[in-house]
Design an enzyme around this catalytic site. Structure first.
Site, short mmCIF file in Angstrom:
data_model
loop_
_atom_site.label_atom_id
_atom_site.label_comp_id
_atom_site.label_asym_id
_atom_site.label_seq_id
_atom_site.Cartn_x
_atom_site.Cartn_y
_atom_site.Cartn_z
N CYS A 145 31.93 37.12 33.62
CA CYS A 145 31.87 37.51 35.01
C CYS A 145 30.83 36.57 35.65
O CYS A 145 30.38 37.20 36.78
CB CYS A 145 31.68 39.07 35.16
SG CYS A 145 32.98 40.18 34.37
N ALA A 146 30.59 35.41 35.15
CA ALA A 146 29.39 34.72 35.68
C ALA A 146 30.03 33.47 36.24
O ALA A 146 30.51 33.44 37.52
CB ALA A 146 28.40 34.32 34.83
N HIS A 172 38.58 36.67 39.53
CA HIS A 172 37.25 36.56 40.23
C HIS A 172 37.21 37.64 41.26
O HIS A 172 36.67 37.46 42.35
CB HIS A 172 37.20 35.30 40.85
CG HIS A 172 35.76 34.79 40.98
ND1 HIS A 172 35.41 33.42 40.92
CD2 HIS A 172 34.60 35.55 41.29
CE1 HIS A 172 34.08 33.28 41.13
NE2 HIS A 172 33.66 34.75 41.05
N GLU A 184 39.85 27.45 39.62
CA GLU A 184 40.46 28.46 40.09
C GLU A 184 41.41 28.40 41.18
O GLU A 184 40.95 27.54 42.01
CB GLU A 184 39.32 29.49 40.38
CG GLU A 184 38.54 30.13 39.30
CD GLU A 184 37.21 30.88 39.51
OE1 GLU A 184 37.00 31.28 40.90
OE2 GLU A 184 36.59 31.53 38.83
#
Length: 526
Positions: free
Chosen positions: A229-230, A278, A260
């Site tokens: 999740c970074a 995200h 992304e």
């Protein structure tokens, strides 16, 4: 001052900025590249999220830009090198979304352990595949956390309540900090080899880019489960895909990706991959919080110079600023004074702190000294952010020291400026009610307010100098606010500092320089 906001932040944050009468708040969502360039030309502050690309070209255009605020933690979309070079502070709200991202991480850990997304998808197809989704417990498993910052520490606390064993790798966190939250620190290889679950919470640097790759994956347990999740770039995605296909990694849950949205689905379409777009920080609470926080930070910086959560400059809290603020002003004014009385090519700045200042973090103060010295002589903009870098680029050495020698004042900043022709030396202090005073020049004691326009003279110590200078100024209707004199140990040396209400015209300065006793005279503006 103009605050340009190019992405959506909380309404409360916008309202907080609009309450400042000196602020013009320009909210422009969805600007094209040319529109953004036009809008930033006269902006003093820029607030963005992750979509706006604040590159070197954009920063070059923002000639008035003082600060960039990122509503969120990552600053990958901001050219930090360019911002620092131009003296622009970059702030983020690193802690504002910590809880949301940590909760999302735990949600993904549980989803990996219990196949929740896959089971839900199966149910929507009208199936009842109870035996196909046999899971595992988190209880008693070992979680390896790479990066024990705010989010990593919050994940650790959550994991401890789930009765997990928690190991962490973070070379910038002390053992005591880790122990306080019940985490054992260890080298990266140890974490990788012992963890049943691995979660990434480190920033993206040259050292961490593609941290998860074929070599590091080989060191992991067979059947390990991975959460990210970074930053997507922490993972070599092709290497991860191969490890997921072979079963070396049992499953992965990814909220971030190198590109992304992802350009293809070769990774996200794997049955043992859980993907989210995200959304780790996408909660109402987090967005409200980071919007409010960045608005407060921008307001406090533009109004009072308070720096919080800066990523390219030392930060200072409001409480610290109340203490250090007067010394920052003193430092810059002393620097401007010595710069303007000096002649020749600068090669060294020496700063020494006495008294109360020896107990403070003087990094900001030193930067303010250098800013004060460089601003009068350079056409480029110098701020505390880029001052020391500019000095280094020009071959000027900065030497800082502290002394416990007793002086006549409870605090004292002493500056020596060396050039190829000689050396100047000034000292200053902060008196009660934050009055800034020049107290020494070249070792000669003198006390004068550090403010406005100041006539500085060096003269032979003989009768009549005060009267002659006063007569010249009086004849030109130039009002004297303060006249301070100092005498050296040798009777022939004297200096004078005259605070005047206006800048003395050059013809009048020529008259003063022509006085027989005057050896040097210059108007100083600080």
């Amino acid at each position: 001052m103009k605050v340009l906001v190019t992405e959506q932040i909380s309404a409360a944050g916008i309202e907080l900025l609009k309450q400042e009468k000196s602020f013009e708040v320009d909210v422009r969502i969805g600007l094209s590249a040319p529109e953004l360039v036009a809008a930033i030309v006269d902006a003093d502050a820029l607030i963005v999220r992750s979509k706006t690309k604040v590159n070197r070209a954009l920063i070059d255009v923002g000639e008035r830009l003082k600060v960039i605020g990122r509503a969120g933690s990552g600053v990958d979309n901001i050219d930090l090198e360019a911002a620092t070079k131009h003296g622009v502070i970059v702030m983020n709200t690193a802690g504002g979304n910590s809880t949301s991202v940590a909760e999302h991480t735990i949600a993904l850990l549980l989803s990996l352990a219990r196949h929740i997304p896959q089971a839900g998808a199966s149910m929507r197809k009208g199936k009842w595949e109870k035996s196909a989704f046999m899971g595992i417990e988190l209880h008693g498993k070992t979680l390896g956390i790479v990066g024990l910052g705010r989010i990593g520490a919050e994940v650790a606390r959550f994991a401890k309540t789930l009765k997990m064993h928690v190991l962490a790798y973070d070379p910038f966190v002390s053992t005591k900090v880790a122990e306080d939250i019940g985490v054992r620190l260890g080298p990266l290889d140890e974490i990788l080899s012992q963890a049943d679950f691995i979660t990434l919470h480190t920033s993206l640097t040259d050292n961490t880019r593609r941290l998860v790759n074929a070599q590091t994956i080989a060191k992991m347990k067979n059947g390990v489960r991975l959460v990210n999740c970074a930053r997507g770039e922490l993972i070599h995605e092709d290497d991860l895909r191969q490890a997921l296909t072979s079963g070396k990694i049992a499953a992965a849950a990814l909220d971030v990706f190198a590109v992304e949205p992802p350009l293809d689905d070769r990774l996200t379409s794997l049955p043992n991959v859980i993907g989210t777009p995200h959304i780790g920080a996408s909660t109402h609470e987090a967005q409200e919080k980071v919007g409010n926080e960045i608005a407060e930070q921008i307001r406090d910086f533009l109004k009072d110079g308070i720096v919080r959560n800066a990523v390219n400059f030392p930060s200072v809290s409001f409480e610290e600023y109340k203490t250090v603020g007067p010394y920052l002003q003193l430092a810059e004014k002393l620097g401007a004074f010595i710069s303007q009385i000096s002649e020749g090519r600068m090669n060294e700045i020496g700063i020494r702190y006495y008294g109360d200042l020896t107990e403070m973090n003087t990094g900001l103060i030193s930067s303010a000294v250098v800013k004060g010295i460089l601003n009068p002589i350079l056409s480029e903009r110098v701020t505390p952010v880029n001052a020391q870098a500019i000095a280094r680029s020009r071959g000027i050495t900065l030497i800082e020291s502290r002394s416990n020698r007793e002086r006549s004042f409870s605090n004292l900043i002493s500056i020596k400026l060396r050039t190829h022709t000689g050396e100047e030396w000034v000292e200053g202090t902060v008196l009660h009610k934050n009055n800034l005073r020049l107290v020494s020049v070249d070792g000669i004691d003198i006390e004068a307010p550090l403010t406005g326009a100041m006539l500085f003279i060096r003269n032979n110590d003989q009768p009549g100098v005060i009267g002659h200078v006063g007569t010249v100024l009086g004849d030109q209707a130039i009002n004297i606010a303060n006249f301070a004199l100092g005498r050296g140990e040798q009777a022939k040396d004297a200096i004078g500092v005259v605070n005047v209400d206006e800048i003395i015209p050059e013809p009048v300065m020529s008259q003063i320089r022509s006085l027989p006793a005057v050896e040097f005279a210059k108007i100083i503006v600080i």
